[in-house]
Design an enzyme around this catalytic site. Structure first.
Site, PDB file in Angstrom:
ATOM      1  CG  HIS A   1      -2.020  -1.038   1.091  1.00  0.00           C
ATOM      2  ND1 HIS A   1      -2.796  -1.417   2.163  1.00  0.00           N
ATOM      3  CD2 HIS A   1      -2.460  -1.782   0.036  1.00  0.00           C
ATOM      4  CE1 HIS A   1      -3.670  -2.337   1.772  1.00  0.00           C
ATOM      5  NE2 HIS A   1      -3.479  -2.586   0.495  1.00  0.00           N
TER       6      HIS A   1
ATOM      7  CB  CYS B   1       6.281  13.134  -9.746  1.00  0.00           C
ATOM      8  SG  CYS B   1       5.774  14.352 -10.991  1.00  0.00           S
TER       9      CYS B   1
HETATM   10  C1  BV8 Z   1      -8.159  -2.298  -5.518  1.00  0.00           C
HETATM   11  C2  BV8 Z   1      -3.913   3.733   2.168  1.00  0.00           C
HETATM   12  C3  BV8 Z   1      -8.385  -2.940  -7.791  1.00  0.00           C
HETATM   13  C4  BV8 Z   1      -2.618   3.986   2.767  1.00  0.00           C
HETATM   14  C5  BV8 Z   1      -5.349   1.826   2.292  1.00  0.00           C
HETATM   15  C6  BV8 Z   1     -14.917   0.234  -4.961  1.00  0.00           C
HETATM   16  C7  BV8 Z   1     -13.996   0.756  -5.859  1.00  0.00           C
HETATM   17  C8  BV8 Z   1     -12.692   0.261  -5.950  1.00  0.00           C
HETATM   18  C9  BV8 Z   1     -12.296  -0.744  -5.108  1.00  0.00           C
HETATM   19  C10 BV8 Z   1     -13.187  -1.222  -4.200  1.00  0.00           C
HETATM   20  C11 BV8 Z   1     -14.497  -0.777  -4.116  1.00  0.00           C
HETATM   21  N1  BV8 Z   1     -15.136  -1.473  -3.137  1.00  0.00           N
HETATM   22  C12 BV8 Z   1     -14.274  -2.360  -2.586  1.00  0.00           C
HETATM   23  C13 BV8 Z   1     -13.099  -2.214  -3.222  1.00  0.00           C
HETATM   24  C14 BV8 Z   1     -11.891  -2.895  -2.947  1.00  0.00           C
HETATM   25  C15 BV8 Z   1     -11.153  -2.032  -1.911  1.00  0.00           C
HETATM   26  C16 BV8 Z   1     -11.530  -2.581  -0.559  1.00  0.00           C
HETATM   27  O1  BV8 Z   1     -11.062  -3.630  -0.185  1.00  0.00           O
HETATM   28  N2  BV8 Z   1     -12.421  -1.872   0.174  1.00  0.00           N
HETATM   29  C17 BV8 Z   1     -12.861  -2.392   1.462  1.00  0.00           C
HETATM   30  C18 BV8 Z   1     -13.060  -1.243   2.436  1.00  0.00           C
HETATM   31  C19 BV8 Z   1     -14.141  -3.199   1.241  1.00  0.00           C
HETATM   32  N3  BV8 Z   1      -9.730  -2.171  -2.167  1.00  0.00           N
HETATM   33  C20 BV8 Z   1      -9.091  -1.267  -2.932  1.00  0.00           C
HETATM   34  O2  BV8 Z   1      -9.589  -0.252  -3.377  1.00  0.00           O
HETATM   35  C21 BV8 Z   1      -7.661  -1.635  -3.246  1.00  0.00           C
HETATM   36  N4  BV8 Z   1      -7.463  -1.541  -4.668  1.00  0.00           N
HETATM   37  O3  BV8 Z   1      -9.032  -3.083  -5.188  1.00  0.00           O
HETATM   38  O4  BV8 Z   1      -7.787  -2.080  -6.833  1.00  0.00           O
HETATM   39  C22 BV8 Z   1      -7.431  -4.012  -8.157  1.00  0.00           C
HETATM   40  C23 BV8 Z   1      -6.850  -4.810  -7.184  1.00  0.00           C
HETATM   41  C24 BV8 Z   1      -5.973  -5.812  -7.570  1.00  0.00           C
HETATM   42  C25 BV8 Z   1      -5.675  -5.992  -8.890  1.00  0.00           C
HETATM   43  C26 BV8 Z   1      -6.255  -5.159  -9.858  1.00  0.00           C
HETATM   44  C27 BV8 Z   1      -7.145  -4.175  -9.488  1.00  0.00           C
HETATM   45  C28 BV8 Z   1      -6.710  -0.678  -2.550  1.00  0.00           C
HETATM   46  C29 BV8 Z   1      -6.739  -0.948  -1.063  1.00  0.00           C
HETATM   47  C30 BV8 Z   1      -5.701  -0.078  -0.343  1.00  0.00           C
HETATM   48  C31 BV8 Z   1      -6.370   1.128   0.213  1.00  0.00           C
HETATM   49  N5  BV8 Z   1      -5.427   1.890   1.016  1.00  0.00           N
HETATM   50  N6  BV8 Z   1      -4.590   2.689   2.940  1.00  0.00           N
HETATM   51  C32 BV8 Z   1      -2.845   4.489   4.156  1.00  0.00           C
HETATM   52  O5  BV8 Z   1      -3.403   5.582   4.308  1.00  0.00           O
HETATM   53  O6  BV8 Z   1      -2.456   3.757   5.059  1.00  0.00           O
HETATM   54  S1  BV8 Z   1      -6.222   0.630   3.147  1.00  0.00           S
HETATM   55  C33 BV8 Z   1      -5.960   0.654   4.807  1.00  0.00           C
HETATM   56  O7  BV8 Z   1      -6.571  -0.546   5.296  1.00  0.00           O
HETATM   57  C34 BV8 Z   1      -4.521   0.545   5.221  1.00  0.00           C
HETATM   58  O8  BV8 Z   1      -3.628   0.339   4.153  1.00  0.00           O
HETATM   59  C35 BV8 Z   1      -4.527  -0.710   6.099  1.00  0.00           C
HETATM   60  O9  BV8 Z   1      -3.320  -1.313   6.095  1.00  0.00           O
HETATM   61  C36 BV8 Z   1      -5.559  -1.493   5.416  1.00  0.00           C
HETATM   62  C37 BV8 Z   1      -6.056  -2.720   6.121  1.00  0.00           C
HETATM   63  O10 BV8 Z   1      -6.371  -2.366   7.436  1.00  0.00           O
HETATM   64  P1  BV8 Z   1      -5.630  -3.181   8.610  1.00  0.00           P
HETATM   65  O11 BV8 Z   1      -4.167  -3.035   8.420  1.00  0.00           O
HETATM   66  O12 BV8 Z   1      -6.181  -4.559   8.661  1.00  0.00           O
HETATM   67  O13 BV8 Z   1      -6.042  -2.320   9.866  1.00  0.00           O
HETATM   68  P2  BV8 Z   1      -7.418  -2.380  10.676  1.00  0.00           P
HETATM   69  O14 BV8 Z   1      -7.475  -1.184  11.555  1.00  0.00           O
HETATM   70  O15 BV8 Z   1      -8.554  -2.658   9.735  1.00  0.00           O
HETATM   71  O16 BV8 Z   1      -7.273  -3.685  11.600  1.00  0.00           O
HETATM   72  C38 BV8 Z   1      -6.278  -3.711  12.621  1.00  0.00           C
HETATM   73  C39 BV8 Z   1      -6.286  -5.101  13.213  1.00  0.00           C
HETATM   74  O17 BV8 Z   1      -5.246  -5.169  14.189  1.00  0.00           O
HETATM   75  C40 BV8 Z   1      -7.576  -5.447  13.935  1.00  0.00           C
HETATM   76  O18 BV8 Z   1      -7.975  -6.768  13.582  1.00  0.00           O
HETATM   77  C41 BV8 Z   1      -7.206  -5.394  15.416  1.00  0.00           C
HETATM   78  O19 BV8 Z   1      -7.921  -6.356  16.182  1.00  0.00           O
HETATM   79  C42 BV8 Z   1      -5.747  -5.726  15.379  1.00  0.00           C
HETATM   80  N7  BV8 Z   1      -4.966  -5.153  16.488  1.00  0.00           N
HETATM   81  C43 BV8 Z   1      -5.153  -3.960  17.114  1.00  0.00           C
HETATM   82  N8  BV8 Z   1      -4.206  -3.815  18.066  1.00  0.00           N
HETATM   83  C44 BV8 Z   1      -3.413  -4.906  18.023  1.00  0.00           C
HETATM   84  C45 BV8 Z   1      -3.892  -5.758  17.020  1.00  0.00           C
HETATM   85  N9  BV8 Z   1      -3.322  -6.944  16.744  1.00  0.00           N
HETATM   86  C46 BV8 Z   1      -2.247  -7.291  17.475  1.00  0.00           C
HETATM   87  N10 BV8 Z   1      -1.720  -6.529  18.454  1.00  0.00           N
HETATM   88  C47 BV8 Z   1      -2.284  -5.336  18.755  1.00  0.00           C
HETATM   89  N11 BV8 Z   1      -1.745  -4.596  19.758  1.00  0.00           N
END
Ligand code: BV8
Length: 224
Positions: free
Chosen positions: A105, A113
């Site tokens: 990501h 750019c």
């Molecule tokens: C794609 C940016 C096509 C950087 C991020 C409509 C239009 C287009 C796409 C879509 C659409 N609808 C759905 C999609 C797909 C979409 C998607 O998945 N949406 C979701 C919301 C449904 N995906 C995309 O758009 C991706 N691109 O699909 O392109 C394609 C793909 C492949 C091939 C060809 C074409 C792009 C996705 C990337 C988006 N950018 N961030 C930034 O600002 O950081 S996403 C964002 O979520 C971050 O990158 C983050 O890393 C990612 C995942 O989140 P997590 O890391 O899991 O974090 P989260 O808070 O959710 O969970 C934390 C976990 O840790 C919890 O389980 C918690 O219990 C645990 N935890 C907490 N504390 C601890 C712990 N565990 C251990 N110890 C602790 N102490």
């Protein structure tokens, strides 16, 4: 043995960097459509630039934790056998000593750019007036993958997932694709899948082994 590790925001939580979807996560403070989509950047580039400048400052003042360190030890102990794929844009894995890191990501510490595609180390505070060192255009943006954009290094990730014998997800809620689909792909290819998380994720059923607790405890235990 070929191990693929997928990390998410949870591995950096104990380093003081916010997660996204926990109760006080980033997506409860910001509308992701405004700060993590190309449309949001086009509509209000200053808001998005400020959002990533604040996260870059947090990252610079954070330290890797015991989980990051344990993964670096694992890689050193198994040369060439560990591929670390991270959804995180922080640089804590690299600062902990991990070398083979794929940031699918993008990276807070990198600038891109939008005009010519050139990348360079991001300044601590990025400005919209920053000019590209290569083409001179003032079209600087954070080098991160927004929703709707294609994640980086997908070919390398697909190759690693197809050939791995073990796949371990750490600190991810399993809600963002294609990252969240990698475990099921590894399982289909015969890998032993392990989930190390604070609590069961959206994709927990995919994993044969599951250990829950803070990453700074469960990851060193798993690596040991
Ligand atoms: C794609 C940016 C096509 C950087 C991020 C409509 C239009 C287009 C796409 C879509 C659409 N609808 C759905 C999609 C797909 C979409 C998607 O998945 N949406 C979701 C919301 C449904 N995906 C995309 O758009 C991706 N691109 O699909 O392109 C394609 C793909 C492949 C091939 C060809 C074409 C792009 C996705 C990337 C988006 N950018 N961030 C930034 O600002 O950081 S996403 C964002 O979520 C971050 O990158 C983050 O890393 C990612 C995942 O989140 P997590 O890391 O899991 O974090 P989260 O808070 O959710 O969970 C934390 C976990 O840790 C919890 O389980 C918690 O219990 C645990 N935890 C907490 N504390 C601890 C712990 N565990 C251990 N110890 C602790 N102490």
């Amino acid at each position: 043995m070929r191990i693929v590790i997928l990390t998410g925001a949870g591995i950096s939580a104990e380093s003081g960097l916010g997660t996204f979807r926990d109760k006080d996560g980033l997506w409860t403070q910001y509308d992701l459509n405004e700060v993590a989509t190309p449309e949001g950047f086009a509509k209000n580039p200053q808001l998005v630039t400020d959002f990533y400048n604040a996260r870059r400052a947090n990252c610079a003042s954070a330290q890797p934790n015991a989980a990051h360190a344990a993964l670096a030890r694992l890689e050193a102990a198994l040369p060439g056998q560990v591929t670390l794929v991270t959804q995180n844009v922080d640089d804590l894995h690299q600062r902990a000593g991990s070398r083979n890191v794929i940031q699918m990501h993008g990276a807070l510490m990198s600038a891109l750019c939008a005009g010519c595609g050139h990348r360079w180390p991001a300044p601590p505070v990025m400005a919209l007036t920053d000019r590209c060192p290569a083409c001179g255009q003032p079209r600087t943006r954070p080098d991160v993958v927004w929703f709707g954009e294609i994640p980086y290094h997908m070919d390398a990730i697909a190759e690693a997932v197809e050939t791995c014998t073990h796949f371990t997800a750490i600190g991810t809620s399993g809600q963002v694709y294609p990252a969240a689909g990698l475990a099921a792909e590894a399982r289909r290819n015969g890998a032993h899948c392990t989930e190390l998380n604070l609590e069961p994720s959206e994709i927990s059923r995919v994993f044969q082994t599951r250990r829950y607790g803070p990453a700074s405890q469960v990851v060193p235990d798993w690596v040991a």
